[in-house]
Design an enzyme around this catalytic site. Structure first.
Site, PDB file in Angstrom:
ATOM      1  CE  LYS A   1     -12.340   0.790   0.642  1.00 43.06           C
ATOM      2  NZ  LYS A   1     -12.006   1.893   1.455  1.00 43.06           N
TER       3      LYS A   1
ATOM      4  CG  HIS B   1       8.348 -29.188  -0.219  1.00 47.80           C
ATOM      5  ND1 HIS B   1       8.964 -30.457  -0.419  1.00 47.80           N
ATOM      6  CD2 HIS B   1       9.089 -28.681   0.939  1.00 47.80           C
ATOM      7  CE1 HIS B   1       9.906 -30.734   0.589  1.00 47.80           C
ATOM      8  NE2 HIS B   1      10.253 -29.677   1.376  1.00 47.80           N
TER       9      HIS B   1
ATOM     10  CD  GLU C   1      -3.475  -0.289   2.028  1.00 45.57           C
ATOM     11  OE1 GLU C   1      -4.675  -0.949   1.951  1.00 45.57           O
ATOM     12  OE2 GLU C   1      -3.033   0.576   3.062  1.00 45.57           O
TER      13      GLU C   1
HETATM   14  O1  PA5 Z   1      -3.417   0.990   5.953  1.00 41.66           O
HETATM   15  C1  PA5 Z   1      -4.626   1.461   5.790  1.00 41.66           C
HETATM   16  O2  PA5 Z   1      -4.742   2.824   5.805  1.00 41.66           O
HETATM   17  C2  PA5 Z   1      -5.872   0.581   5.338  1.00 41.66           C
HETATM   18  O3  PA5 Z   1      -5.603  -0.605   5.215  1.00 41.66           O
HETATM   19  C3  PA5 Z   1      -6.893   0.830   6.566  1.00 41.66           C
HETATM   20  O4  PA5 Z   1      -6.304   0.333   7.702  1.00 41.66           O
HETATM   21  C4  PA5 Z   1      -8.000  -0.050   6.262  1.00 41.66           C
HETATM   22  O5  PA5 Z   1      -8.665  -0.087   4.919  1.00 41.66           O
HETATM   23  C5  PA5 Z   1      -9.180   0.042   7.472  1.00 41.66           C
HETATM   24  O6  PA5 Z   1      -9.509   1.394   7.613  1.00 41.66           O
HETATM   25  P1  PA5 Z   1     -10.285   1.496   8.562  1.00 41.66           P
HETATM   26  O7  PA5 Z   1      -9.257   1.747   9.904  1.00 41.66           O
HETATM   27  O8  PA5 Z   1     -10.691   3.050   8.421  1.00 41.66           O
HETATM   28  O9  PA5 Z   1     -11.732   0.893   8.711  1.00 41.66           O
END
Ligand code: PA5
Length: 435
Positions: free
Chosen positions: A420, A306, A285
């Protein structure tokens, strides 16, 4: 004392190449230092091992004790950065198999990280006859998966204990002032913990996001923070020559420029499986944007030797590996002699299992390096709270530095919104119908 040492000798990259990045690294380091207290910059995680809310930290420990005293199970509801860090640490530092029916410790289970009806119905079946509490974690407070899981599991909890007792068994970790979860907590009187504004989800394991579930699982969070502080102190040198964390960031970028665009994090300890999952999210990310970035993958060895071993040895040569080596194990077991030796294993008699595991690792590093897969080796003294705390900080700092060297913003994730929008449109969410 630091518990991490990194070995770049199997990468084929000369030190002189790494040192050429010193100017760039120092400049980014100075930027981090200058902006670390700026609320807009998402750099709050840099100072977390020293600059955290001490009152909240004590409240976390108290809540964890309360959960341990009244719950066999803590259901942690969250996804992505609001889930993976806690699971990574808990699985690394607790026993692989425990008979929880003995009721001696609180088992942490997870929900809200998928939308499988089978998963949630199986979970409800398991927890219904047990004492349980819920820790719902969401920074935005509006994420679909944890939102749905919380709605379902809150009803299960309320049906079991009644509304008033259920309120005492719900712990909410969210933004300090905004979001649906914050509003609901205020209305219902749930105990809340804060995700600081300047700490993004994937950098949040050392906030209440990770600390409450980790403490509830019986892990010493003071020691975890001591380990992280060790890294904060150790990797403060802006000169790449003296900073192994920044060297890792530079080496990754040098390998990427050499068309090694997949990094495989390898372990020889199955307890680290979820640590790899956490690392994959952190790096994926943070760096995968603007059509750039190393794809982070993971393997559990020797299991995956394996399965994925063939590809790594002889597939496309666009890979490099980073191996986490746990140097010392707490428990070990010797191979005994066998009179008949039908399995042909008597040559190993008297040898410890960890010794054999290490030889597998050494043999694999040699084979993969020779096969054109550069290897970075991260030696970690032991699997302990301090070592894991140090490793978390090491990877977070290296990730931020690596993303900056690559030229992307390692603290945003604009790409995760695309699916989304489609999903909300298909589901008929108000406001998304015509988009
Ligand atoms: O690292 C990030 O920003 C994302 O992975 C969020 O943690 C994830 O989408 C969950 O978001 P939230 O904490 O708003 O529910």
């Amino acid at each position: 004392m630091s518990k991490i040492k990194v070995d770049f000798s199997n990468t084929g990259i000369p030190v002189t190449e790494i040192l050429k990045y010193n100017g760039k690294v120092s400049k980014i380091h100075e930027e981090f230092q200058k902006n670390k207290n700026n609320e807009e910059e998402f750099l709050g995680w840099l100072e977390l091992p020293t600059n955290y809310d001490k009152e909240e930290f004590e409240r976390i420990k108290k809540a964890a004790k309360q959960i341990q005293s009244n719950s066999e199970i803590l259901v942690v509801i969250g996804i992505g950065g609001s889930y993976l860090g806690a699971r990574a640490v808990i699985e690394a530092l607790t026993k692989t198999f425990v008979n929880y029916s003995e009721g001696k410790m609180t088992k942490v289970l997870y929900a809200g990280n998928n939308m499988s009806p089978r998963y949630i119905t199986d979970l409800i079946e398991l927890i219904s006859n047990k004492d349980f509490s819920i820790n719902v974690i969401s920074k935005s407070g509006t994420t679909t998966e944890p939102g749905i899981a919380f709605r379902i599991l809150r009803e299960v909890l309320e049906n079991k204990y009644g509304i008033e007792e259920a309120k005492k068994r719900i712990y909410v970790t969210t933004d300090k002032q905004k979001g649906a979860l914050k509003t609901l907590s205020e209305e219902e009187g749930y105990e809340t913990f804060v995700i600081p504004d300047n700490v993004g989800g994937r950098y949040s394991v050392l906030t209440a996001v990770g600390l409450l579930p980790i403490a509830a699982a019986g892990i010493d969070i003071d020691k975890l923070m001591i380990g992280a502080k060790m890294a904060q102190d150790k990797y403060v040198d802006s000169n790449v020559k003296y900073n192994e964390c920044y060297q890792y960031a530079v080496v990754r970028n040098l390998l990427y420029l050499d068309e090694k665009d997949i990094e495989i994090l390898a372990n020889y300890e199955p307890k680290l499986h979820y640590f790899t999952e956490w690392w994959k999210q952190l790096y994926g990310e943070s760096e995968g944007k603007e059509y750039k970035g190393i794809f982070p993958a993971g393997v559990d060895f020797t299991t995956d030797l394996h399965s994925m071993g063939q590809y790594i040895q002889e597939g496309r040569r666009n890979l490099f590996e980073t191996v986490i080596n746990i140097e010392n194990v707490q428990e070990d077991i010797s191979i005994k002699p066998d009179e008949d030796n039908l399995d042909g294993l008597n040559y190993l008699q008297g040898k410890k299992l960890d010794y054999i595991n290490k030889k597998a690792m050494e043999g694999t590093i040699m084979a993969h390096t020779k096969g054109g897969v550069p290897n970075i080796l991260i030696n970690v003294e032991e699997l302990s709270e301090e070592a894991i705390g140090e490793l978390i900080y090491f990877f977070e700092l290296a990730c931020a530095m690596s993303g900056k060297i690559l030229g992307v913003n390692p603290f945003n994730q604009p790409g995760v919104e695309e699916y989304k929008k489609n999903m909300f449109k298909l589901l008929g969410k108000p406001g998304y119908e015509k988009k």
